[in-house]
Design a protein around this motif. Structure first.
Motif, PDB file in Angstrom:
ATOM      1  N   MET A  72       0.819  -1.218   0.000  1.00  0.00           N
ATOM      2  CA  MET A  72       0.000   0.000   0.000  1.00  0.00           C
ATOM      3  C   MET A  72       0.852   1.267   0.000  1.00  0.00           C
ATOM      4  O   MET A  72       0.346   2.378   0.093  1.00  0.00           O
ATOM      5  CB  MET A  72      -0.874   0.038   1.263  1.00  0.00           C
ATOM      6  CG  MET A  72      -1.919  -1.008   1.321  1.00  0.00           C
ATOM      7  SD  MET A  72      -3.293  -0.587   0.262  1.00  0.00           S
ATOM      8  CE  MET A  72      -3.918   0.856   1.128  1.00  0.00           C
ATOM      9  N   LEU A  75       0.347   4.200  -2.636  1.00  0.00           N
ATOM     10  CA  LEU A  75      -0.990   4.770  -2.468  1.00  0.00           C
ATOM     11  C   LEU A  75      -1.056   5.669  -1.245  1.00  0.00           C
ATOM     12  O   LEU A  75      -1.478   6.827  -1.305  1.00  0.00           O
ATOM     13  CB  LEU A  75      -1.989   3.617  -2.350  1.00  0.00           C
ATOM     14  CG  LEU A  75      -3.424   3.944  -2.710  1.00  0.00           C
ATOM     15  CD1 LEU A  75      -3.490   4.415  -4.144  1.00  0.00           C
ATOM     16  CD2 LEU A  75      -4.315   2.731  -2.479  1.00  0.00           C
ATOM     17  N   SER A  76      -0.594   5.116  -0.109  1.00  0.00           N
ATOM     18  CA  SER A  76      -0.726   5.888   1.126  1.00  0.00           C
ATOM     19  C   SER A  76       0.233   7.070   1.158  1.00  0.00           C
ATOM     20  O   SER A  76      -0.097   8.128   1.693  1.00  0.00           O
ATOM     21  CB  SER A  76      -0.496   4.977   2.337  1.00  0.00           C
ATOM     22  OG  SER A  76       0.677   4.238   2.150  1.00  0.00           O
ATOM     23  N   LEU A  79      -1.299   9.861  -0.647  1.00  0.00           N
ATOM     24  CA  LEU A  79      -2.348  10.450   0.186  1.00  0.00           C
ATOM     25  C   LEU A  79      -1.745  11.465   1.147  1.00  0.00           C
ATOM     26  O   LEU A  79      -2.220  12.593   1.288  1.00  0.00           O
ATOM     27  CB  LEU A  79      -3.054   9.330   0.957  1.00  0.00           C
ATOM     28  CG  LEU A  79      -4.462   9.634   1.469  1.00  0.00           C
ATOM     29  CD1 LEU A  79      -5.368   9.957   0.301  1.00  0.00           C
ATOM     30  CD2 LEU A  79      -4.992   8.483   2.288  1.00  0.00           C
TER      31      LEU A  79
ATOM     32  N   LEU C   7      -6.512   2.605   5.095  1.00  0.00           N
ATOM     33  CA  LEU C   7      -6.614   3.710   4.152  1.00  0.00           C
ATOM     34  C   LEU C   7      -7.751   4.646   4.549  1.00  0.00           C
ATOM     35  O   LEU C   7      -7.615   5.880   4.517  1.00  0.00           O
ATOM     36  CB  LEU C   7      -6.858   3.151   2.745  1.00  0.00           C
ATOM     37  CG  LEU C   7      -6.327   4.021   1.618  1.00  0.00           C
ATOM     38  CD1 LEU C   7      -4.829   4.195   1.753  1.00  0.00           C
ATOM     39  CD2 LEU C   7      -6.688   3.408   0.278  1.00  0.00           C
ATOM     40  N   LEU C  10      -6.655   6.626   7.539  1.00  0.00           N
ATOM     41  CA  LEU C  10      -5.674   7.634   7.131  1.00  0.00           C
ATOM     42  C   LEU C  10      -6.374   8.807   6.461  1.00  0.00           C
ATOM     43  O   LEU C  10      -6.146   9.976   6.789  1.00  0.00           O
ATOM     44  CB  LEU C  10      -4.669   6.990   6.170  1.00  0.00           C
ATOM     45  CG  LEU C  10      -3.414   7.797   5.881  1.00  0.00           C
ATOM     46  CD1 LEU C  10      -2.589   7.967   7.138  1.00  0.00           C
ATOM     47  CD2 LEU C  10      -2.603   7.122   4.792  1.00  0.00           C
TER      48      LEU C  10
END
Lengths: 193, 374, 179, 491
Positions: A72, A75-76, A79, C7, C10
């Motif tokens: 991940m 992606l994270s 973010l 996710l 977050l």
């Protein structure tokens, strides 16, 4: 301490994000027309880059690694970066509307500045510690700012030249950037990380 | 009197021209280059001529492609000087194609695409030097030991054509007989091997030879003495300022001495740094190129000190034995910035550009004195 | 599963932080609009097609109008706006004609007061049934009066250059021709 | 006395071949052309008409405002015309000019001369200087009285009399100091009185030892006047550089010299002040150096104002060769003349006919190699090459930031430029462009104010109309109601 200094120097000069790693070329070409703007962009990116590399390190070590969900990561990280950029945008807009206007689209585009994500990922790849990540991010960002400012000065001078029509505008800027990159090769081989 | 518009003052002018300045610089370079030709024989002369001719041809080509007049720009002597200086920084027996590629790169990429004379950001000769070093590292680091013209081992004129246009290898005696290392090369290699500097240095460096230039190196870089003389001549004639050479050499000397005192076994003393490599040539003839250096005297000090520091850093810790060309280019890049931030104080203004304030400072004291009527 | 939850968490945390920040760094109005509108002539002459100068300023800042939108402002204004808004604009293409003034041909004027009503700066003086006159120091050369005059007695003219208006020309770039 | 050094400067060849030649009067020409604007400020307003008979020294045009100067008749004669005539200006554009035909008698008008001008109050001295039409005679032509009145508001500690004459060729001030030192010193003392100042320093360049000697002899009894030698270096005669050299002070940017208690006047101005106060004579003539390599007999002439350059050149034997440039003023800051039908005005200190060899002008500019000679020569500390490149690309804000408006236009940069770039003209161009922009901006502001006034007026009118309508409606309704009430009553 000297270790951190070496990281700082190494990332800023020897492995310069723009001229050696060729990351973050979009703002490098896009907002280097004027010295003030370039400095503003450099500082904004410095802020984002440093914060993002620290935050992403925290995310990696505290969340992703324990939960074993490193897939991940990209992606994270994006973010986190996007959030930091949004935050920076708000701050810039509040504190310096002029700079906000001058940076224009390039401010939100820091999100997609590959230098930011690149440095965050490199931190993980090289297994940097927290402090190392901090300095790695800061050094990269300072290198970015240095090159932005140098290049902006050069472009301000170029704007006063009678460049042949064929090379006027972006071409001569690219040539100048290439030559600057050539000059930065002089730093190669310095014993830094 | 070609323009019909109103004629602005002044209506008189000091008799000087760009070509006159270039000629003076060239004259100042001549002793060191002739010495180089004598020291390294006919191949060096070939190199000098080929590089210069190629530079002139490139200039003509560039002017023509850009639609600018050709003859005036050839006559101003700038292309000749660029080619000449480039040749002086190349290994004296470099093959012809290195010279030609270098000259083309210097003039076309380094100067013409930026708009011609006075518009380039980087020193064209140094750009070409760096580009060649990176593209052809072997040719650019093949040095020859001095073999003065007409001496026993020196190649004859015909041999020199062979060296320049075909290559060194098939000559009698082979490569080993003629190869020599520069001082900086030698030191770097030995230090990398773990040798102690004090032990190996005398093998490579003798102060007297270094001063005169009796050693391996680039065509025109070796004779520190002749270069110094040429440089002093230019300072005397007002063509270059003393600030750049002084700050450049001073910074290198200072850093070298400091580190040498700190650890004499790892760091060479100032003499080695000052008298070897391209430092002298750069200090008087390359860094002083007005196009790429700052306008103000204070700016020039910063610029030259920057070059000095970078030279020392690259020589001592970097991957290349010689860092002069890189250092000049890096500081060329910083010149617009220096010019932006460092300007002379304007009459009637403080250093920040605000009108003078007569409430305090030395002007206030002077005013008080004048009011007192002295 | 963990990934999705993580996710989401977050995203929630970051969203919360940004929400707080947006409250903290709230920007009321765009100060740029005011600065831009200060540059505009302010005559609301309408030649640009927008409803007055303030509206035009807003459109400019939003990027819905080009900096060369204002005919009375001409090249100088376009350059000033480009500078203020930080847009690249090549003004060299814009015709920088000399400033013009309106002139009344007194033989033809019938004193209809139409021009007088139209003038955005009250530069035309006169009364009904009397010959009007243009006060040149107030005339902006917008040309609106010319359009409404029923007898075509109004014309635009370029005032002559006197010693006071004379300016040094740019030096001729006399780079030597091929010798 | 301790002197200070100004930065930069150049040493053009002095060429002062006329410094040993005495001042000779020019025979009276038949026609004199007196422009209404020989000074900085508002043009003078004629008080005579065409056909009027006037006497020498009679007022022809008065000063309409404080910053202006009157014009007097340079000789007796008839006003032939008041018309447009070529101005001594680089543009060659015409300016309103009074044409005076001499009657050959050169008869003075009556004037009242004070018995002792030192009995006059400072204000009265300044007033008389103003009435005599005296302006700065070093070339700037700023009304002298305006400067003398500044003594009221600022305490002037030093009056500097500028005898620098740093321009090559010119020797008119040199000759004046050599031949009429007493008159100059007397003028200086009068100016000291007008300024209520205690100290006058007459600064003379080192290349004029005779002038220094003459002045020293003339003022040796005076404690308040002192002659000092300053180095010969261009632009020593510039006000700012002169102040810096003599006092070590710098005039703050955008301020007047008087604000730091210093005032500079030219020696010729001082002589004119003497003429006005001691003899009641307005400024109607001046000393002009006529020189240059293309001229047959260079000399110094005392010339009635309004004389055409043509007459001077004729008097000096005409040309040896075709001049490359004909100038009014010195070669560094003078005005190039389009032709010789241009009058001598109050600020004209020289008429030069330079040969091509003397100008050394290159036909073409070469590219700038940033050699920095211009920056080295600039007495202000500007970077002329950077300024010029910005001016060329129309980047006025950047030029302004580099100190465009601090430039004094001395031309030292253009003089030294090996590439022959017309730097000074680039600055002239940029300054003009800037002035134009300012005017436009002012016009824009005026327009905005007018537009707003109109908006208010329209609103007011609309409001008035609305009120009137409302009133009428109310009246109508009241009337209706009254009628209705009346009808109801009837019913």
């Amino acid at each position: 301490m000297s270790e951190f200094l070496l990281i700082l120097l190494g990332t800023a000069l020897v492995n310069n994000v723009v001229l050696v790693k060729f990351l973050g070329l979009c703002p490098f070409m896009g907002v280097s027309g004027k010295l003030d703007t370039a400095l503003g962009m450099g500082l904004a990116t410095t802020f984002v880059l440093t914060l993002a590399s620290v935050l992403s390190w925290l995310l990696e070590t505290l969340v992703l690694a324990p939960l074993d969900i490193q897939f991940m990561r990209i992606l994270s990280f994006i973010l986190v970066i996007a959030a930091v950029v949004q935050f920076t945008e708000m701050v810039v807009r509040k504190t310096s509307p002029m700079l906000y206007q001058l940076l224009g689209i390039f401010l939100p585009l820091i999100t997609t500045n590959c230098a930011v994500l690149g440095v965050a990922l490199l931190n993980v790849q090289e297994g940097n510690s927290f402090m190392q990540s901090l300095f790695y991010g800061m050094g990269s960002a300072l290198g970015f700012t240095l090159v932005m400012v140098l290049f902006a000065g050069m472009r301000e001078r170029l704007a006063l030249n009678n460049v042949p029509a064929l090379f006027a505008g972006a071409p001569i800027a690219f040539i100048a950037a290439g030559l600057l990159s050539l000059a930065f090769m002089g730093f190669s081989g310095l014993p830094v990380k | 009197m070609n323009n019909a518009g109103p004629l602005a003052s002044p209506h008189t002018r000091q008799s000087s021209s760009v070509s006159a300045i270039m000629l003076q610089v060239w004259l100042a370079l001549l002793p060191a280059s002739l010495f180089g030709v004598w020291l390294y024989g006919w191949p060096a002369l070939n190199l000098l001529l080929i590089t210069t001719a190629a530079a002139l041809a490139a200039e003509a080509l560039g002017q023509r492609l850009a639609g600018r007049p050709i003859m005036p720009s050839l006559k101003d002597g700038s292309a000749l000087l660029t080619g000449w200086i480039l040749a002086m920084t190349l290994p004296p027996w470099a093959p012809w194609w290195v010279a030609v590629i270098g000259a083309l790169f210097a003039i076309i990429i380094g100067k013409q695409v930026f708009g011609g004379l006075g518009q380039n950001l980087f020193n064209p000769a140094m750009l070409a030097r760096v580009a060649l070093l990176i593209a052809f590292p072997l040719e650019l680091t093949t040095w020859v030991a001095p073999q003065p013209l007409f001496s026993a081992n020196a190649p004859g004129f015909i041999d020199s054509l062979h060296i320049t246009f075909v290559g060194v290898a098939p000559l009698v005696g082979g490569v080993d007989a003629i190869s020599g290392a520069t001082v900086l090369d030698g030191i770097k290699t030995e230090l990398a091997r773990g040798a102690e500097l004090g032990v190996v240095l005398p093998d490579y460096y003798r102060a007297g030879d270094a001063m005169l230039g009796q050693m391996g190196g680039s065509l025109g870089e070796t004779s520190a003495l002749l270069l110094l003389l040429g440089g002093l001549y230019l300072i005397w004639r007002g063509h270059i300022t003393w600030q750049i050479p002084a700050a450049l050499l001073g910074t290198v000397a200072l850093l070298a001495t400091g580190f040498h005192l700190y650890d004499p076994l790892r760091f060479a003393h100032a003499g080695v740094h000052l008298l070897s490599g391209g430092l002298m040539l750069a200090a008087f003839f390359i860094a002083t190129d007005p196009v790429g250096s700052p306008a103000s005297r204070r700016g020039q000090l910063i610029f030259a000190a920057g070059i000095g520091a970078l030279v020392y850093i690259i020589r001592t810790w970097g991957g290349f034995p010689e860092g002069v060309a890189f250092a000049v280019l890096l500081m060329n890049a910083a010149t617009p910035l220096i010019d932006h931030y460092v300007r002379p104080r304007v009459y009637g203004r403080d250093p920040h550009g605000k009108p003078l304030d007569y409430q305090r400072g030395r002007f206030a004291r002077r005013l008080k004195k004048q009011q007192g009527g002295e | 599963m963990i990934a999705i939850v993580m996710l989401a968490l977050l995203g929630f945390a970051l969203g919360l932080a940004l929400g707080v920040a947006s409250k903290r760094f709230k920007v009321e109005s765009d100060p740029l609009v005011e600065e831009v509108s200060a540059l505009l002539p302010g005559t609301n002459c309408g030649q640009c097609g927008f409803a007055g100068c303030p509206t035009a300023a807003e459109k400019l800042v939003k990027g819905e109008a080009s900096v060369d939108f204002c005919p009375p402002g001409g090249k100088a204004l376009a350059e000033a706006l480009a500078e203020k808004l930080g847009v690249d604009f090549d003004a060299s293409g814009m015709a920088d004609g000399p400033p013009k003034l309106a002139r009344i041909n007194e033989a033809l004027c019938i004193g209809c007061v139409k021009c007088f009503r139209e003038c955005p700066t009250d530069a035309i003086v006169g009364a009904p049934k009397q010959i009007h006159a243009v006060m040149w120091n107030a005339c902006t050369g917008c040309g609106k009066c010319v359009d409404v005059c029923p007898t075509m007695c109004l014309e635009m003219f370029v005032p002559e250059t006197g010693l006071a208006q004379w300016r040094w020309p740019k030096p001729v770039e006399s780079v030597a021709k091929a010798a | 006395m301790k002197l200070f050094r100004f930065r930069g400067g150049v040493h053009p060849a002095e060429q002062k071949t006329t410094r040993q030649l005495p001042i000779r009067p020019l025979p009276l020409p038949t026609r004199l052309y007196l422009p209404l604007q020989m000074h900085i400020g508002a043009p003078a307003v004629p008080v005579v008409g065409v056909g009027d008979q006037v006497l020498k020294g009679q007022l022809l045009a008065r000063a309409p405002s404080a910053v202006s100067a009157p014009v007097h008749a340079s000789t007796s004669g008839v006003i032939e015309a008041i018309d447009e005539f070529t101005a001594p200006h680089p543009s060659g554009l015409p300016v309103r000019t009074i044409v005076l035909r001499s009657d050959g008698e050169d008869r003075w008008s009556e004037s009242v001369v004070p018995i002792d001008p030192f009995r006059l109050s400072p204000t009265e001295i300044a007033q008389r200087v103003g009435e005599a039409g005296i302006v700065g005679m070093g070339g700037a032509a700023f009304p002298a009285a305006v400067k003398l009145q500044l003594g009221d508001r600022n305490r002037i500690h030093t009056l500097i009399i500028n005898g620098g004459e740093c321009e090559p060729y010119l020797t008119c001030d040199d000759r004046l100091m050599q031949e009429r030192p007493e008159a100059v010193i007397d003028g200086v003392r009068l100016m000291l009185r007008a300024l209520q100042c205690q100290r006058a320093l007459i600064a003379v360049e080192a290349n004029k030892p005779e002038a220094q000697q003459a002045l020293r002899r003339a003022c040796k009894e005076l404690s308040e006047v002192q002659v000092i030698e300053v180095p010969s270096r261009y632009p020593m005669g510039s006000e700012k550089q002169m102040i810096q050299t003599v006092t070590g002070l710098e005039v703050p940017a955008g301020k007047l010299a008087a604000e730091i208690g210093v005032m500079v006047h030219n020696v010729a101005t001082s002589y004119a002040v003497y003429q006005a106060l001691r003899h009641g004579r307005p400024l109607i003539s001046r000393i002009v150096t006529v020189s240059g390599g293309a001229l047959r007999e260079p000399t110094n002439l005392e010339v009635p104002l309004g004389t055409l350059v043509e007459e001077l050149i004729k008097h000096c034997g005409g040309f040896k060769e075709t001049p490359a440039r004909q100038l009014l003023g010195g070669p560094m800051m003078g005005t190039a003349l389009p032709h010789q039908q241009v009058p001598i005005v109050k600020g004209s200190n020289g008429v030069l006919a330079l040969s091509a060899a003397e100008t050394g002008l290159a036909p073409h500019a070469q590219p700038c190699i940033r050699c920095g000679r211009c920056a080295q020569a600039c007495p202000i500390g500007l970077l002329p090459m950077e300024l010029a490149s910005r001016a060329r690309h129309g980047k006025l804000d950047a030029a302004l930031d580099l100190g465009l408006l601090d430039c004094i236009g001395c031309g030292s940069c253009s003089y030294t430029c090996p590439a022959a770039i017309p730097l000074t003209q680039y600055f002239n161009f940029a300054k003009g462009e800037l002035a134009r922009q300012r005017e436009e901006q002012q016009k824009g502001e005026r327009t905005r104010a007018l537009a707003q006034a109109r908006q208010l007026r329209l609103e007011r009118e609309a409001e008035a109309k609305r009120l009137a309508a409302a009133k009428r409606k109310a009246e109508r309704e009241a009337k209706k109601r009254a009628e209705a009430a009346a009808q109801q009553e009837k019913v």
